[in-house]
Design a protein around this motif. Sequence first.
Motif, PDB file in Angstrom:
ATOM      1  N   SER A   1       3.832 -50.505   1.043  1.00  0.00           N
ATOM      2  CA  SER A   1       3.985 -51.376  -0.128  1.00  0.00           C
ATOM      3  C   SER A   1       3.784 -52.800   0.362  1.00  0.00           C
ATOM      4  O   SER A   1       3.782 -53.051   1.573  1.00  0.00           O
ATOM      5  CB  SER A   1       5.385 -51.231  -0.714  1.00  0.00           C
ATOM      6  OG  SER A   1       6.335 -51.734   0.207  1.00  0.00           O
TER       7      SER A   1
ATOM      8  N   SER B   1       7.074 -45.850  -9.346  1.00  0.00           N
ATOM      9  CA  SER B   1       7.174 -47.244  -9.782  1.00  0.00           C
ATOM     10  C   SER B   1       8.023 -47.393 -11.046  1.00  0.00           C
ATOM     11  O   SER B   1       8.482 -48.481 -11.346  1.00  0.00           O
ATOM     12  CB  SER B   1       5.787 -47.847  -9.966  1.00  0.00           C
ATOM     13  OG  SER B   1       4.919 -46.913 -10.535  1.00  0.00           O
TER      14      SER B   1
ATOM     15  N   VAL C   1       6.496 -51.975  -5.229  1.00  0.00           N
ATOM     16  CA  VAL C   1       5.892 -50.748  -5.748  1.00  0.00           C
ATOM     17  C   VAL C   1       5.247 -49.953  -4.609  1.00  0.00           C
ATOM     18  O   VAL C   1       4.412 -50.474  -3.879  1.00  0.00           O
ATOM     19  CB  VAL C   1       4.834 -51.067  -6.828  1.00  0.00           C
ATOM     20  CG1 VAL C   1       4.173 -49.790  -7.313  1.00  0.00           C
ATOM     21  CG2 VAL C   1       5.467 -51.814  -7.972  1.00  0.00           C
TER      22      VAL C   1
ATOM     23  N   CYS D   1       4.441 -49.587 -13.970  1.00  0.00           N
ATOM     24  CA  CYS D   1       4.576 -48.130 -13.955  1.00  0.00           C
ATOM     25  C   CYS D   1       3.248 -47.409 -14.136  1.00  0.00           C
ATOM     26  O   CYS D   1       3.064 -46.322 -13.606  1.00  0.00           O
ATOM     27  CB  CYS D   1       5.539 -47.681 -15.050  1.00  0.00           C
ATOM     28  SG  CYS D   1       7.134 -48.505 -14.953  1.00  0.00           S
TER      29      CYS D   1
END
Lengths: 363, 338
Positions: free
Chosen positions: A105, A346, A99, A69
């Motif tokens: 991605s 994320s 992500v 994250c």
Amino acid sequence: MPDQMKYIDEFRNRDIVKGLVKKINEISHSKVSLMEVCGGHTWAIQKFGIPSMLPSEINLLSGPGCPVCVTGRGFIDRIVAFSRQENVIIATFGDLVRVPGSSSSLEKEKSRGADVRIVYSILDAITIASQNPRKKVVFPGIGFETTAPGTAAGIIYARKKGTGNFFVLSSHKVMPPAMALLIDEGVKIDGYIAPGHVSTITGSGIYSDIPEKFGVGCVISGFEPVDILQSIYMLLRQINEKRFSVEIQYKRVVRPEGNIKALQTMEEVFSIRDDWWRGFGIIPGSGLGIREEYGIFDAEKMIDAEVEETVEDKGCICGEILKGLKKPHDCKLFGNVCTTENPVGSCMVSHEGACNAYYRFNR
Amino acid sequence: MMEKNILIGHGSGGKLTHTLIKEVFFRHFDNPLLLQQGDSALMKMEGNRLAFTTDSYVVDPVFFPGGNIGKLAICGTVNDLAVSGAVPRYISAAFIIEEGLYLEELEAIVSEMAAEARKAGVLIVTGDTKVVNRGQCDKLFINTSGIGELDGKYLHISSGENIKAGDKIIINGPVAAHGMAVMAARSFEGFDTDILSDCASLNGLIAGVLETVAGVRFMRDATRGGLATVLCEIAGNGGLGVEVYEEAVPVESNVKGMCELLGFDPFYVANEGKVVMVVDPADAEKVVEKMRKDPLGREAAVIGEISAGTGGRAVLHTSVGGKRIMDMLAGGQLPRIC
């Protein structure tokens, strides 16, 4: 194998849990906000339904503890750019694959033909490098003090083996600067449920500034329901008694001095640098860069790539969620535009992300 | 004299194909309907309702502890029919084989398929064989289709249209064994477990229950996506909710241990021999009792109930006394599990 579950079942014992909840209720007198800063805690708290057991005065906040994250989009964009090169294999932990970067991605690149392989250990990535001597194998190193020693050990091993086609792109970070920054910026936190795995490596000393400078207690917690509830109880006691300190609840694993060998390994390969945290921006002294001596393994220095301009996602309030200012439910995108099937930020991708945990367990 | 490996020629339709069909498929699947050798199998069916299903099997590896892709291809299709309330009768089997597959392996797979079909009381009546170049498929893919006879009084079972608040939810035994057995069989060096796949045909167990009680409202086999996915499907059906009690759901301790270690939630891990039933609360005890008499249902248990109040959600009462929602899996937990 009746003994197999030892150290788990005891910590999921319903009666002990009940007893702890009762004790928490007895000493919970005022509104408090407690923040966990480890994705493992975020996940466990929601998975075991802990919020449903607590008195309403206790507000649990999820902080910046999920490695995926807090990893910046720029990092994903760079890895994506590497993956588009014909002679590059990306060997990565699975949680990074979905992500989203600015426009793509690893998952999308893989479907277009990029060679992206999921590994369970950095050693698997080094093996892939030895098996493919004509290719450059890049391992994206993410995570805090928990995973950084593993990456460092991998780099040392690759040097010993002479695996010259193995590279690491480091986005490793250290936790304390972010914890201090949150309080400094005025986020209302009455206590930290401090990360168990990070502390296993670092020991408890790294948090000593937090009670001393900011008057906020830290309890280093394990990951089972009994651990988490006991840690909450210990924090409430600190708050009630106005006695702020770093305490270890997770004593069966965490030593005050940490894991010296792992710390030395980390120190050998990495040096502290400023780093970009998604949702926070640059936090001084919060990142781990690969030292000059190991520069030949540093993907950032050794592999050229045309990285697209990083564009942050619009509307996603991950930043405020990671700071504990807002909860996933407060985000306009949560549950409609942004879901686990189709994540925008994320925090919805990683199972340690607050949005993912709330979406799956507490919608 | 048979070759040791599958050659491209085995899929040519010529002599090699015929030898393969005769010496492997006919020898093991042996039954008069198959041996008619027409372009279609011709058969008689009682009654006027049929259940028809198809499934492809791509499990990696093809041999796993507790079974292989062939056994799975029979159990999976038999179970799809049985949970619809049908009596499975006829199966088709189509093989896509990668050039180079050891004939010995093919034969081991085919013979276990035949054994499982006999056990389940179904006939493999028609089939097909194709061979593709090395690298164009992974060892062996199998497609099976199945036909079952359906008694009109069970028409409601596959849709679950009769599910009511207060109904009990029952499972026939411990979850997550198949997924973890396959996972263990994949290249995990130094990872040694005694976990066996639960891969089994459930038509016998299900027939026993249907004979015993009239109150079966819904059945589904909890395969990919595991128990949780089935429970979410039930919850999404007609706005009723589902309440599940974590500690009531059986999980073998070795499976639980491996799930913990690798970070899997056993509720989402695939099964290949588990049926989830929703039954009239008055029949619940009888269903569990009946299941427990069957070797495939020894650990049958009531794991939850249908509720009116949760607005189409599955709610899990955690073993430590907490409460949370249970959601469907997004994306795959494990690719090529069946």
